[in-house]
Design a protein around this motif. Structure first.
Motif, PDB file in Angstrom:
ATOM      1  N   PHE A  65       1.170  -1.088   0.151  1.00 48.03           N
ATOM      2  CA  PHE A  65      -0.400  -0.165   0.125  1.00 48.03           C
ATOM      3  C   PHE A  65       1.040   1.426   0.122  1.00 48.03           C
ATOM      4  O   PHE A  65       0.844   2.498  -0.762  1.00 48.03           O
ATOM      5  CB  PHE A  65      -0.662   0.054   1.212  1.00 48.03           C
ATOM      6  CG  PHE A  65      -1.568   1.356   1.470  1.00 48.03           C
ATOM      7  CD1 PHE A  65      -2.341   2.216   1.015  1.00 48.03           C
ATOM      8  CD2 PHE A  65      -1.328   2.060   2.866  1.00 48.03           C
ATOM      9  CE1 PHE A  65      -3.090   3.103   0.928  1.00 48.03           C
ATOM     10  CE2 PHE A  65      -1.145   3.085   3.048  1.00 48.03           C
ATOM     11  CZ  PHE A  65      -2.432   3.808   2.213  1.00 48.03           C
ATOM     12  N   LEU A  66       2.000   0.971   0.967  1.00 46.55           N
ATOM     13  CA  LEU A  66       2.615   2.293   0.812  1.00 46.55           C
ATOM     14  C   LEU A  66       3.531   2.596  -0.225  1.00 46.55           C
ATOM     15  O   LEU A  66       3.609   3.849  -0.732  1.00 46.55           O
ATOM     16  CB  LEU A  66       4.068   2.123   2.136  1.00 46.55           C
ATOM     17  CG  LEU A  66       4.703   3.415   2.280  1.00 46.55           C
ATOM     18  CD1 LEU A  66       3.485   4.648   2.434  1.00 46.55           C
ATOM     19  CD2 LEU A  66       5.326   3.179   3.789  1.00 46.55           C
ATOM     20  N   ILE A  79       2.751   6.368  10.066  1.00 49.57           N
ATOM     21  CA  ILE A  79       3.517   6.485  11.130  1.00 49.57           C
ATOM     22  C   ILE A  79       3.368   4.552  10.719  1.00 49.57           C
ATOM     23  O   ILE A  79       1.973   4.239  11.270  1.00 49.57           O
ATOM     24  CB  ILE A  79       3.371   7.209  12.583  1.00 49.57           C
ATOM     25  CG1 ILE A  79       3.810   8.172  12.487  1.00 49.57           C
ATOM     26  CG2 ILE A  79       3.692   5.840  13.839  1.00 49.57           C
ATOM     27  CD1 ILE A  79       2.635   8.721  13.437  1.00 49.57           C
ATOM     28  N   LEU A  80       4.181   3.162  11.053  1.00 52.28           N
ATOM     29  CA  LEU A  80       3.613   1.853  10.774  1.00 52.28           C
ATOM     30  C   LEU A  80       3.309   1.895  12.570  1.00 52.28           C
ATOM     31  O   LEU A  80       4.667   1.953  13.282  1.00 52.28           O
ATOM     32  CB  LEU A  80       4.907   1.524  10.420  1.00 52.28           C
ATOM     33  CG  LEU A  80       4.963   0.692   9.088  1.00 52.28           C
ATOM     34  CD1 LEU A  80       4.006   0.370   8.735  1.00 52.28           C
ATOM     35  CD2 LEU A  80       5.133   2.241   8.334  1.00 52.28           C
ATOM     36  N   CYS A  87      14.050  -7.300  10.227  1.00 48.89           N
ATOM     37  CA  CYS A  87      14.574  -5.963   9.375  1.00 48.89           C
ATOM     38  C   CYS A  87      14.327  -5.633   8.306  1.00 48.89           C
ATOM     39  O   CYS A  87      14.569  -4.105   7.591  1.00 48.89           O
ATOM     40  CB  CYS A  87      16.389  -6.002   9.726  1.00 48.89           C
ATOM     41  SG  CYS A  87      16.158  -6.571  10.970  1.00 48.89           S
ATOM     42  N   GLN A  88      13.408  -6.634   7.140  1.00 53.10           N
ATOM     43  CA  GLN A  88      13.780  -5.872   5.876  1.00 53.10           C
ATOM     44  C   GLN A  88      12.510  -5.019   5.906  1.00 53.10           C
ATOM     45  O   GLN A  88      12.169  -4.148   4.774  1.00 53.10           O
ATOM     46  CB  GLN A  88      13.779  -7.230   4.965  1.00 53.10           C
ATOM     47  CG  GLN A  88      13.088  -7.506   3.684  1.00 53.10           C
ATOM     48  CD  GLN A  88      13.277  -8.654   3.232  1.00 53.10           C
ATOM     49  OE1 GLN A  88      13.349  -9.397   3.107  1.00 53.10           O
ATOM     50  NE2 GLN A  88      13.394  -8.103   1.192  1.00 53.10           N
ATOM     51  N   ASN A  89      11.417  -5.424   6.313  1.00 51.51           N
ATOM     52  CA  ASN A  89      10.402  -4.339   6.428  1.00 51.51           C
ATOM     53  C   ASN A  89      10.783  -3.121   7.089  1.00 51.51           C
ATOM     54  O   ASN A  89      10.272  -2.410   6.350  1.00 51.51           O
ATOM     55  CB  ASN A  89       8.761  -5.438   7.735  1.00 51.51           C
ATOM     56  CG  ASN A  89       8.788  -6.190   6.172  1.00 51.51           C
ATOM     57  OD1 ASN A  89       9.087  -6.807   5.164  1.00 51.51           O
ATOM     58  ND2 ASN A  89       8.093  -7.679   7.338  1.00 51.51           N
ATOM     59  N   ALA A  92      12.791  -1.081   4.224  1.00 49.92           N
ATOM     60  CA  ALA A  92      11.617  -1.149   3.308  1.00 49.92           C
ATOM     61  C   ALA A  92      10.950   0.389   3.547  1.00 49.92           C
ATOM     62  O   ALA A  92      10.752   1.196   3.024  1.00 49.92           O
ATOM     63  CB  ALA A  92      10.867  -1.877   3.212  1.00 49.92           C
ATOM     64  N   VAL A  93      10.234   0.294   4.990  1.00 51.73           N
ATOM     65  CA  VAL A  93       8.927   1.106   5.517  1.00 51.73           C
ATOM     66  C   VAL A  93       9.834   2.448   5.478  1.00 51.73           C
ATOM     67  O   VAL A  93       9.191   4.179   5.060  1.00 51.73           O
ATOM     68  CB  VAL A  93       8.191   0.910   6.003  1.00 51.73           C
ATOM     69  CG1 VAL A  93       7.149  -0.271   5.915  1.00 51.73           C
ATOM     70  CG2 VAL A  93       8.649   0.893   8.090  1.00 51.73           C
ATOM     71  N   LEU A  94      10.979   2.677   5.742  1.00 54.48           N
ATOM     72  CA  LEU A  94      11.873   4.030   6.523  1.00 54.48           C
ATOM     73  C   LEU A  94      11.638   3.680   5.082  1.00 54.48           C
ATOM     74  O   LEU A  94      12.299   5.623   4.825  1.00 54.48           O
ATOM     75  CB  LEU A  94      12.907   3.398   7.651  1.00 54.48           C
ATOM     76  CG  LEU A  94      12.779   3.251   8.793  1.00 54.48           C
ATOM     77  CD1 LEU A  94      13.684   2.851   9.614  1.00 54.48           C
ATOM     78  CD2 LEU A  94      11.726   4.062   9.607  1.00 54.48           C
TER      79      LEU A  94
END
Length: 227
Positions: A65-66, A79-80, A87-89, A92-94
């Motif tokens: 979605f992001l 904000i998650l 760590c991979q997730n 990715a979001v950062l």
């Protein structure tokens, strides 16, 4: 008023997050959606400033979605709030521009702190035409790291690292404040204050044990990561 969308597939968690967010001055929850597809449709029709987003959801997950938001140049802040510790997730979001990452379960104070920090950032960028370096320093991680990691008044970095090091070095072990006080030569009152702080920022998990007699025991465990 900062307009918020909550994207969470667990109805109970979504309602709890809504109550948390709306208890902080200056925030208004406009809606709740249960997956990325619904959230994308909501954002197309409604102006949103901030999304409180989970990662693990049916249909379109939080990361997908992001990515779709950014592909459409919808620069909504995120904000998650998620149980993911991979760590991979997180990476990715950062990289996709998340302004904060809260690991479940977290305390109310940790979310409140995140929202208040975001409100300062929002006001800075929306109420002023130009900013100075000092303004940017206040809202960056580098500033917080150079100021004892943004710890609350009365806590000290060396004491925090002493307690954190003990717990991090014993993954999976539950400690009482008495256990840690004995191993660190600190008072129980001091240890309890630091444990409450670590619990509020989501670094330790609190378990309450109810015995047959006397007060319940509060036990704390450091969260393991896959990093």
């Amino acid at each position: 008023m900062i307009k918020v969308l909550i994207v969470e597939d667990d109805p109970m968690v979504a309602q709890l997050n809504k109550r948390y967010v709306q208890s902080v001055e200056g925030f208004d929850v406009l809606g709740i959606t249960s997956n990325g597809d619904e959230a994308l449709g909501f954002c197309k029709k409604t102006e949103v400033d901030l999304i409180i987003l989970d990662i693990y959801m049916p249909k379109t997950d939080g990361i997908s979605f992001l990515k779709e938001l950014r592909k459409r140049f919808m620069m909504i802040d995120v904000i998650l709030v998620t149980a993911s510790r991979e760590c991979q997730n997180i990476d990715a979001v950062l990289k996709l521009g998340a302004v904060d990452y809260l690991m479940k379960p977290f305390g109310y104070e940790r979310l409140k702190k995140s929202l208040e920090s975001y409100a300062g950032r929002y006001k800075l960028f929306h109420d002023r035409g130009m900013v100075e370096q000092e303004d940017l320093d206040i809202i960056t991680k580098k500033y917080r790291e150079n100021n004892d990691g943004g710890m609350i008044k009365g806590l000290h970095k060396k004491t925090l690292e002493r307690i954190r090091g003990l717990m991090e070095g014993n993954p999976g072990t539950y400690f009482s404040s008495e256990d840690i006080a004995r191993k660190t030569a600190l008072s129980k009152v001091t240890v309890r204050k630091y444990l409450e702080y670590l619990e509020s920022i989501g670094e330790v998990k609190l378990e309450v044990e109810y015995g047959d007699i006397g007060r319940p025991s509060h036990l704390y465990k450091y969260f393991e990561t896959t990093c």
